[in-house]
Design an enzyme around this catalytic site. Structure first.
Site, mmCIF file in Angstrom:
data_model
loop_
_atom_site.group_PDB
_atom_site.id
_atom_site.type_symbol
_atom_site.label_atom_id
_atom_site.label_comp_id
_atom_site.label_asym_id
_atom_site.label_seq_id
_atom_site.Cartn_x
_atom_site.Cartn_y
_atom_site.Cartn_z
ATOM 1 C CE LYS A 1 -4.111 -1.986 2.151
ATOM 2 N NZ LYS A 1 -5.085 -1.899 3.249
ATOM 3 C CD GLU B 1 -5.280 6.484 4.367
ATOM 4 O OE1 GLU B 1 -4.427 6.352 3.461
ATOM 5 O OE2 GLU B 1 -6.436 6.040 4.274
ATOM 6 C CG HIS C 1 -12.695 -0.633 8.606
ATOM 7 N ND1 HIS C 1 -12.957 0.685 8.294
ATOM 8 C CD2 HIS C 1 -12.173 -0.627 9.868
ATOM 9 C CE1 HIS C 1 -12.582 1.461 9.314
ATOM 10 N NE2 HIS C 1 -12.112 0.691 10.272
ATOM 11 N NE ARG D 1 -9.299 -9.804 -3.330
ATOM 12 C CZ ARG D 1 -10.493 -9.337 -2.972
ATOM 13 N NH1 ARG D 1 -11.553 -9.550 -3.744
ATOM 14 N NH2 ARG D 1 -10.641 -8.628 -1.855
#
Length: 530
Positions: free
Chosen positions: A116, A200, A235, A295
């Site tokens: 990431k 972030e 999430h 994917r």
């Protein structure tokens, strides 16, 4: 075109890939664990081979064993489905070395997008908008506090090498931040064998919108519109739909996000199907790149329903070296589609997984309903895998019709013997704000959805008992000789469990599957198991 494909997965997604292969005239090879010996996908494949015991580490993650079976059976390609080995660059390289086509992106793209932080650095350099925050992993407490101060609280702590919401935590103060980093590092090390985390800016109440992309081996990349995935718990996505309700207010947003997703794919050298995920801030009318899921996504059928494009078939064609069969200008969005993930979880007990024998299973039907399922009455949910068992989808001419059909389908759906999250979905489908399309990633908390699930569960139980009372009144009298079931009819007596075991034994004894006269039990109550 590939002639034979091994499906390195299980459950509904394995069955989904098998069906696409059959329509293209491709022979299929299933691999399965001992826990999945009587699963539908094993029965439907042309061949099926045992991998090992139930735990994934001893079966579906055994890379060498899967490659060995592919070679033995003459499989030219391996479709990984989602999860397990779908985003494992090492496995992709093993396929390449064995001369087997991995049906998905190449290892280089997997490695870039799987990191990431590396992806954030690459995309920022390419001019792709990313969520403000760090481009490197947290080094120490001082570094963490400095990053958070620059980004501004609240911030989000994220593992650098994983997904699925594991380790992610919102922090609104210094104390919360330092504790969250320690916790996230422990979880990341355990789940992904990589303890690195980064920070972030936390976008308050955003929409989670993703863009489906297709890319062939010749450099052609297109986007198939968006999916709204904002209904989440911890999430984890629970409901997806297309189009996103926000697109009705800003029709040009789809083009802007779609073209950005295409650019992301081009920068990464992407190939095959994938999903570019964004956060969208309605306050700022801005979107930010999150990551690429390299994917096939769980929710890909939503896009299939509104575009008429079979994404799995496109994957197989791309892997066979064919160019994309459609151009960007050919992609049209028609109507509205929605998916509810039916997980085997107890909604009254903190959504803990529910395993065991399915005693009754009746799928919904009618116009605009699609069910992607790998279960049946008599099947036992094993304890080793993800709790997703069924994907229920509806399509309508507009969003209101789509929701109305989903309500109907949820009411029709009968799954007994285990607990499912069907009551949760019923509550959401009747929520006023959801119906208006006013949703974000904090919708479940803001609308107190979980508090309403208990009442819905009680209403469902009362309805079920009332139906059981009606059925008991029309049962044949004890002195009456029961009618013999016709060949192929659904079995509804206590022998069904034994029948399922016999089928499992038959499957394990036959390496090559041939059509049999008796089908799977798709509905019917197991009285002896109640």
């Amino acid at each position: 075109m590939l002639k034979k494909v091994l499906i390195a997965n299980r459950g509904e997604i394995a069955l989904r890939v098998i069906r696409a292969c059959k329509e293209l005239g491709i022979k299929t090879v299933a691999v399965y664990s001992e826990a999945d010996a009587n699963a539908k996908f094993v029965y439907y494949a042309d061949e099926a081979h045992l991998l090992g015991p139930g735990p994934a580490t001893q079966s579906y993650l055994k890379m060498e064993k899967i490659i060995e079976i592919a070679k033995q059976t003459g499989a030219e390609g391996i479709h990984p489905g989602y999860g397990f080995l779908a985003q494992n660059a090492k496995f992709v390289r093993m396929c390449d070395e064995a001369g087997i086509e991995f049906i998905g992106p190449k290892a280089k793209a997997q490695e870039l997008l799987g990191d990431k932080l590396g992806a954030r650095r690459t995309m920022k350099k390419a001019g792709i908008p990313i969520v403000p925050g760090a481009l490197d992993a947290v080094q120490d407490d001082k570094d963490a506090l400095q990053i958070a101060e620059e980004a501004g609280y609240p911030v989000m702590v994220k593992p650098a090498g994983g997904g699925g919401g594991i380790g992610m935590q919102v922090c609104r103060s210094k104390d919360e931040l330092l504790e969250a980093i320690k916790k996230a590092q422990r979880l990341a090390a355990s789940a992904f064998s990589r303890a690195e985390v980064y920070i972030e800016k936390y976008v308050e109440k955003p929409r989670h919108i993703e863009i489906q992309i297709l890319a062939d081996k010749k450099g052609n990349v297109i986007y198939l519109g968006e999916r709204e995935c904002s209904i989440q718990r911890r999430h984890q996505k629970l409901i997806e739909e297309a189009p996103s309700p926000v697109m009705y207010e800003d029709p040009d947003l789809r083009r802007r996000m779609g073209e950005t997703a295409v650019k992301v794919a081009q920068v990464a050298g992407y190939e095959n199907a994938g999903t570019c995920e964004f956060l969208y801030s309605e306050k700022d009318h801005a979107f930010y790149f999150l990551e690429v899921n390299s994917r096939l996504q769980v929710e890909h059928p939503v896009t299939e329903l509104v575009t008429g494009i079979d994404i799995v078939k496109e994957q197989l064609k791309i892997a066979s070296g064919e160019p994309l069969s459609i151009k960007q200008e050919d992609v049209q969005i028609r109507g509205h589609a929605m998916e509810c993930r039916i997980n085997a979880e107890d909604p009254l007990n903190n959504f803990v997984p529910s395993i065991g024998l399915i005693t009754n299973y009746i799928e919904p039907g009618g116009p605009g309903v699609r069910v992607d399922s790998g279960i049946y009455a008599g099947y036992t949910i094993p304890p080793f895998y993800d709790s997703l068992v069924v994907k229920l989808l509806t399509w309508g001419n507009d969003r209101n019709e789509c929701i109305a059909r989903m309500r109907r389908a949820l009411d029709e759906f009968v799954i007994e013997g285990i607990q499912t999250v069907i009551p949760f979905h019923k509550v959401v489908m009747n929520d006023e704000e959801f119906i208006k399309g006013r949703i974000n990633t904090e919708f479940i908390q803001d609308r107190n959805i979980l508090e309403k699930v208990k009442l819905q569960f009680e209403q469902d139980e009362a309805w079920r008992k009332s139906r059981a009372n009606v059925l008991s009144k029309i049962q044949p009298k004890a002195e009456e000789a029961p009618q013999q079931p016709q060949a192929g009819a659904a079995v509804t007596d206590k022998k069904t469990v034994a029948l399922a075991a016999a089928i499992a034994s038959y499957i394990q004894s036959k390496p090559v599957r041939q059509p049999v006269s008796s089908g799977w039990v798709l509905s019917g109550r197991l009285r002896s198991a109640r």
